[in-house]
Motif scaffolding. Structure first.
Motif, PDB file in Angstrom:
ATOM      1  N   PHE A 114     -26.604   9.197  31.364  1.00 13.38           N
ATOM      2  CA  PHE A 114     -26.698  10.379  30.542  1.00 13.38           C
ATOM      3  C   PHE A 114     -25.980  11.584  30.985  1.00 13.38           C
ATOM      4  N   GLU A 115     -25.597  12.538  30.153  1.00 16.80           N
ATOM      5  CA  GLU A 115     -24.955  13.526  30.381  1.00 16.80           C
ATOM      6  C   GLU A 115     -26.176  14.640  29.975  1.00 16.80           C
ATOM      7  N   ALA A 116     -26.351  15.661  30.948  1.00 17.96           N
ATOM      8  CA  ALA A 116     -27.590  16.773  30.810  1.00 17.96           C
ATOM      9  C   ALA A 116     -26.802  17.688  30.147  1.00 17.96           C
ATOM     10  N   LEU A 117     -27.244  18.178  28.867  1.00 16.83           N
ATOM     11  CA  LEU A 117     -26.761  19.558  28.164  1.00 16.83           C
ATOM     12  C   LEU A 117     -27.598  20.482  27.818  1.00 16.83           C
ATOM     13  N   MET A 118     -27.543  21.703  28.441  1.00 16.04           N
ATOM     14  CA  MET A 118     -28.363  22.775  28.350  1.00 16.04           C
ATOM     15  C   MET A 118     -28.505  22.973  26.856  1.00 16.04           C
ATOM     16  N   ARG A 119     -29.797  23.782  26.552  1.00 17.59           N
ATOM     17  CA  ARG A 119     -30.069  23.956  25.210  1.00 17.59           C
ATOM     18  C   ARG A 119     -31.019  25.236  25.247  1.00 17.59           C
ATOM     19  N   TRP A 120     -30.653  26.292  24.599  1.00 15.03           N
ATOM     20  CA  TRP A 120     -31.548  27.471  24.499  1.00 15.03           C
ATOM     21  C   TRP A 120     -31.994  27.748  23.300  1.00 15.03           C
ATOM     22  N   VAL A 173     -17.006  10.329  21.045  1.00 15.52           N
ATOM     23  CA  VAL A 173     -16.562   8.981  20.065  1.00 15.52           C
ATOM     24  C   VAL A 173     -17.551   9.257  18.798  1.00 15.52           C
ATOM     25  N   GLU A 174     -16.917   9.419  17.827  1.00 16.61           N
ATOM     26  CA  GLU A 174     -17.708   9.679  16.581  1.00 16.61           C
ATOM     27  C   GLU A 174     -17.811   8.303  15.548  1.00 16.61           C
ATOM     28  N   THR A 175     -16.715   7.117  15.868  1.00 18.02           N
ATOM     29  CA  THR A 175     -16.573   6.454  14.711  1.00 18.02           C
ATOM     30  C   THR A 175     -16.655   4.737  15.585  1.00 18.02           C
ATOM     31  N   ILE A 207     -14.435  14.167  36.439  1.00 22.51           N
ATOM     32  CA  ILE A 207     -13.762  15.466  35.912  1.00 22.51           C
ATOM     33  C   ILE A 207     -13.787  15.410  34.497  1.00 22.51           C
ATOM     34  N   ASP A 208     -14.369  16.561  34.125  1.00 23.87           N
ATOM     35  CA  ASP A 208     -14.676  16.871  32.681  1.00 23.87           C
ATOM     36  C   ASP A 208     -13.541  17.094  31.964  1.00 23.87           C
ATOM     37  N   ASP A 209     -13.432  16.998  30.703  1.00 27.21           N
ATOM     38  CA  ASP A 209     -12.366  17.487  29.828  1.00 27.21           C
ATOM     39  C   ASP A 209     -10.876  17.093  30.328  1.00 27.21           C
ATOM     40  N   ASP A 263     -11.028  14.059  27.428  1.00 25.15           N
ATOM     41  CA  ASP A 263     -11.534  14.965  26.639  1.00 25.15           C
ATOM     42  C   ASP A 263     -11.430  14.635  24.961  1.00 25.15           C
ATOM     43  N   GLN A 264     -12.370  15.068  24.186  1.00 25.11           N
ATOM     44  CA  GLN A 264     -12.808  14.403  23.053  1.00 25.11           C
ATOM     45  C   GLN A 264     -11.616  14.933  21.951  1.00 25.11           C
ATOM     46  N   SER A 265     -10.743  15.959  22.331  1.00 17.82           N
ATOM     47  CA  SER A 265      -9.717  16.275  21.330  1.00 17.82           C
ATOM     48  C   SER A 265      -8.633  15.110  21.249  1.00 17.82           C
ATOM     49  N   GLY A 294     -20.855   9.879  22.673  1.00 12.93           N
ATOM     50  CA  GLY A 294     -20.515  10.435  21.333  1.00 12.93           C
ATOM     51  C   GLY A 294     -21.716  10.422  20.415  1.00 12.93           C
ATOM     52  N   TYR A 295     -21.290  10.938  19.239  1.00 12.27           N
ATOM     53  CA  TYR A 295     -22.459  10.758  18.195  1.00 12.27           C
ATOM     54  C   TYR A 295     -22.345   9.564  17.604  1.00 12.27           C
ATOM     55  N   HIS A 296     -21.469   8.637  17.686  1.00  9.78           N
ATOM     56  CA  HIS A 296     -21.356   7.343  17.161  1.00  9.78           C
ATOM     57  C   HIS A 296     -22.448   6.481  17.725  1.00  9.78           C
ATOM     58  N   TYR A 349     -30.424  15.132  26.624  1.00 10.71           N
ATOM     59  CA  TYR A 349     -29.504  14.007  27.291  1.00 10.71           C
ATOM     60  C   TYR A 349     -28.650  12.987  26.433  1.00 10.71           C
ATOM     61  N   GLN A 350     -27.461  13.036  26.669  1.00  7.93           N
ATOM     62  CA  GLN A 350     -26.673  12.118  25.782  1.00  7.93           C
ATOM     63  C   GLN A 350     -26.273  10.988  26.525  1.00  7.93           C
ATOM     64  N   PRO A 351     -26.674   9.715  26.055  1.00  7.66           N
ATOM     65  CA  PRO A 351     -26.335   8.582  26.632  1.00  7.66           C
ATOM     66  C   PRO A 351     -24.984   8.191  26.616  1.00  7.66           C
TER      67      PRO A 351
HETATM   68  P1  C2E Z   1     -18.840  19.571  27.477  1.00  6.72           P
HETATM   69  O1  C2E Z   1     -19.307  19.231  28.902  1.00  6.72           O
HETATM   70  O2  C2E Z   1     -17.542  18.895  27.398  1.00  6.72           O
HETATM   71  O3  C2E Z   1     -20.136  18.740  26.527  1.00  6.72           O
HETATM   72  C1  C2E Z   1     -19.762  17.601  25.832  1.00  6.72           C
HETATM   73  C2  C2E Z   1     -20.134  18.458  24.552  1.00  6.72           C
HETATM   74  O4  C2E Z   1     -19.523  17.576  23.288  1.00  6.72           O
HETATM   75  C3  C2E Z   1     -21.446  18.958  24.040  1.00  6.72           C
HETATM   76  O5  C2E Z   1     -21.372  20.095  23.510  1.00  6.72           O
HETATM   77  C4  C2E Z   1     -21.794  17.703  23.342  1.00  6.72           C
HETATM   78  O6  C2E Z   1     -23.108  18.035  22.556  1.00  6.72           O
HETATM   79  C5  C2E Z   1     -20.613  17.702  22.308  1.00  6.72           C
HETATM   80  N1  C2E Z   1     -20.514  16.178  21.848  1.00  6.72           N
HETATM   81  C6  C2E Z   1     -20.813  15.155  22.352  1.00  6.72           C
HETATM   82  N2  C2E Z   1     -20.552  14.028  21.522  1.00  6.72           N
HETATM   83  C7  C2E Z   1     -19.765  14.376  20.515  1.00  6.72           C
HETATM   84  C8  C2E Z   1     -19.259  14.027  19.436  1.00  6.72           C
HETATM   85  O7  C2E Z   1     -19.233  12.884  19.241  1.00  6.72           O
HETATM   86  N3  C2E Z   1     -18.580  14.829  18.762  1.00  6.72           N
HETATM   87  C9  C2E Z   1     -18.390  16.141  18.886  1.00  6.72           C
HETATM   88  N4  C2E Z   1     -17.850  16.913  18.072  1.00  6.72           N
HETATM   89  N5  C2E Z   1     -19.036  16.885  19.675  1.00  6.72           N
HETATM   90  C10 C2E Z   1     -19.858  15.951  20.655  1.00  6.72           C
HETATM   91  P2  C2E Z   1     -22.402  21.222  23.688  1.00  6.72           P
HETATM   92  O8  C2E Z   1     -23.798  20.500  24.274  1.00  6.72           O
HETATM   93  O9  C2E Z   1     -22.647  22.220  22.505  1.00  6.72           O
HETATM   94  O10 C2E Z   1     -21.996  21.885  25.010  1.00  6.72           O
HETATM   95  C11 C2E Z   1     -20.636  22.685  25.131  1.00  6.72           C
HETATM   96  C12 C2E Z   1     -20.285  22.969  26.475  1.00  6.72           C
HETATM   97  O11 C2E Z   1     -21.008  23.847  27.074  1.00  6.72           O
HETATM   98  C13 C2E Z   1     -20.024  21.523  27.233  1.00  6.72           C
HETATM   99  O12 C2E Z   1     -18.953  20.979  26.999  1.00  6.72           O
HETATM  100  C14 C2E Z   1     -20.197  22.274  28.637  1.00  6.72           C
HETATM  101  O13 C2E Z   1     -18.828  22.554  29.082  1.00  6.72           O
HETATM  102  C15 C2E Z   1     -21.116  23.541  28.220  1.00  6.72           C
HETATM  103  N6  C2E Z   1     -22.492  22.899  28.876  1.00  6.72           N
HETATM  104  C16 C2E Z   1     -23.329  22.425  28.261  1.00  6.72           C
HETATM  105  N7  C2E Z   1     -24.403  22.503  29.268  1.00  6.72           N
HETATM  106  C17 C2E Z   1     -24.168  22.900  30.263  1.00  6.72           C
HETATM  107  C18 C2E Z   1     -24.851  23.085  31.667  1.00  6.72           C
HETATM  108  O14 C2E Z   1     -25.950  22.660  31.789  1.00  6.72           O
HETATM  109  N8  C2E Z   1     -23.990  23.785  32.718  1.00  6.72           N
HETATM  110  C19 C2E Z   1     -22.730  24.092  32.407  1.00  6.72           C
HETATM  111  N9  C2E Z   1     -21.971  24.720  33.431  1.00  6.72           N
HETATM  112  N10 C2E Z   1     -21.937  23.775  31.213  1.00  6.72           N
HETATM  113  C20 C2E Z   1     -22.869  23.419  30.089  1.00  6.72           C
END
Ligand code: C2E
Ligand code: CA
Ligand code: CA
Length: 407
Positions: A179-185, A362-364, A302-304, A326-328, A381-383, A165-167
């Protein structure tokens, strides 16, 4: 299922399929007989076989988009059952992911064999290695995908997936909004596998649908546990990523609303994150689906944002709550004027339309400050924090001091 029902009649002498042409259907011969001919480069054609009732012709064209490899001509009047590529794709989508990929491997191999046979036949010399290598390389990619997809299925069924979970931080107050929930394997032998690798494979194989259902259920349960551990209810939200495959499932809304309701969270505490691209791919279906989720009280993000399509009219069309820049753009913002102005415009657009804005990646401190000065409300972001396991997030929030970002 559409397509399969349509019948076609051909008379003796009719060309049914033509070598070199792009086809989008196959036929099952119900009555009659056909001959299969190969047109050689010297202009001569050669009959290689005949087929009768109960057999199939033109099947390669419904698996990929390559040209027909042979001509098929009716030698008796024929009655055929047509299978379109669309119909086949529908059927394949609901089949086992391994079957889906194996059918691709078999096709690649078959095309490869034909290419070799053709080269050998025409030049009578050994084919140059790169021609043969090309197909093998693409084949090993498919095999790798099958392996990962199989292992991912196993991971899904055996609780080997995790969410981090990223705050998401309020830039004015410095507090955590959700938080955003991000999947890990973490694979037992291969170790950490990036979502950048396994998510596209899960999407391609259709396994993403089960994975998303799991992610939503687990996110709800985790947020509830966090609320209990922190002694605060109804203050935080969790944002879950969905893909276009999830949206075509007929029970998507029912499942999403049901899971949220069963968790005991308020519907606003769940945000559905989807990309612009998804909306563009299936606008009508997406509109209805999203509207029903929104009516149930959930938020749509809306992501990205900014990386998809340029048409902004869809912002009116869909019931959107939040844009995630989007982070870019954030990365380029400090050194590139145009990126900075783009970010400023998106923030302005969001404000004018009553949408929330979250800056991603957001990193800085400098980026955070600039964003706040431009009127951006929230950032991730990592900041502030990396995506963290549930327990670590709880610890972090217990001692969280509001982040000060100058205006
Ligand atoms: P996303 O949805 O755009 O998620 C944000 C990504 O940016 C995450 O990568 C996160 O760890 C990373 N991030 C966050 N803060 C920073 C930062 O300050 N700097 C940088 N360089 N990166 C940062 P992650 O976790 O590797 O996920 C990559 C992509 O995989 C996600 O992009 C999303 O598209 C997909 N993903 C991850 N979890 C899921 C999920 O549960 N379901 C689906 N459908 N897609 C997922
Ligand atoms: Ca996301
Ligand atoms: Ca993103």
């Amino acid at each position: 299922m559409s397509g399969l029902q349509s019948r076609r009649m051909f008379q003796a002498g009719d060309i049914i399929l033509k070598q070199g042409e792009k086809g989008d259907c196959a036929y099952i011969i119900e009555e009659g007989q056909v001959e299969i001919l190969i047109q050689r480069s010297d202009g001569k054609s050669q009959v290689i076989s005949t087929r009768g009732p109960g057999t199939i012709i033109g099947e390669m064209a419904i698996v990929d988009e390559g040209p027909r490899v042979a001509t098929v001509r009716a030698i008796k009047d024929c009655k055929m059952l047509e299978i379109t590529r669309e119909d086949f794709a529908q059927r394949l989508k609901t089949s086992d992911p391994v079957i889906q990929m194996i059918s691709q491997v078999i096709l690649t191999r078959f095309r490869d064999t034909l290419t070799r046979a053709e080269i050998l036949h025409e030049s009578a010399t050994v084919p140059p290695p790169e021609i043969l290598e090309r197909n093998y390389a693409s084949q090993s990619d498919v095999v790798e995908s099958v392996t990962i997809s199989n292992e991912f299925k196993h991971a899904l069924e055996n609780d080997q997936l995790e969410l981090h979970y990223q705050p998401i931080v309020d830039l004015a107050a410095g507090t955590v909004l959700g938080f955003e929930a991000l999947m890990r394997w973490t694979h037992p032998e291969k170790g950490f596998i990036s979502p950048g690798i396994f998510i596209p494979i899960a999407e391609k194989s259709g396994l993403i649908v089960e994975a998303s259902k799991w992610a939503l259920k687990e996110s709800c349960a985790a947020l509830k546990r966090m609320e209990n551990a922190l002694g605060q209810a109804e203050q935080l939200y969790v944002s879950v990523n969905f893909s276009s495959h999830d949206f075509v499932e007929s029970d998507f809304v029912e499942n999403t609303v049901g899971t949220t309701a069963a968790s005991g969270l308020k519907p606003w505490q769940i945000k559905l994150e989807i990309t612009e691209r998804l909306l563009m791919q299936q606008p009508d279906n997406a509109k209805e689906t999203l509207q029903r989720c929104r009516d149930a009280g959930m938020g749509i993000s809306i992501d990205d944002f900014g990386t998809g399509y340029s048409s902004l009219s869809y912002l009116y069309y869909f019931p959107i709550e939040t844009l995630k820049i989007d982070q870019s753009f954030i990365r380029a913002m400090e050194r590139d004027n145009r990126s900075r102005e783009l970010v400023r415009s998106i923030i302005g657009l969001g404000q004018n339309m009553g949408l929330n804005i979250i800056a991603e990646g957001v990193e800085t401190r400098e980026e955070a400050t600039l964003l706040r000065q431009m009127g951006c409300e929230a950032a991730q972001g990592y900041h502030f924090a990396k995506p963290l396991p549930e327990q670590k997030v709880i610890e972090l929030l217990k001692t969280w001091q509001p982040v000060k970002i100058s205006a």
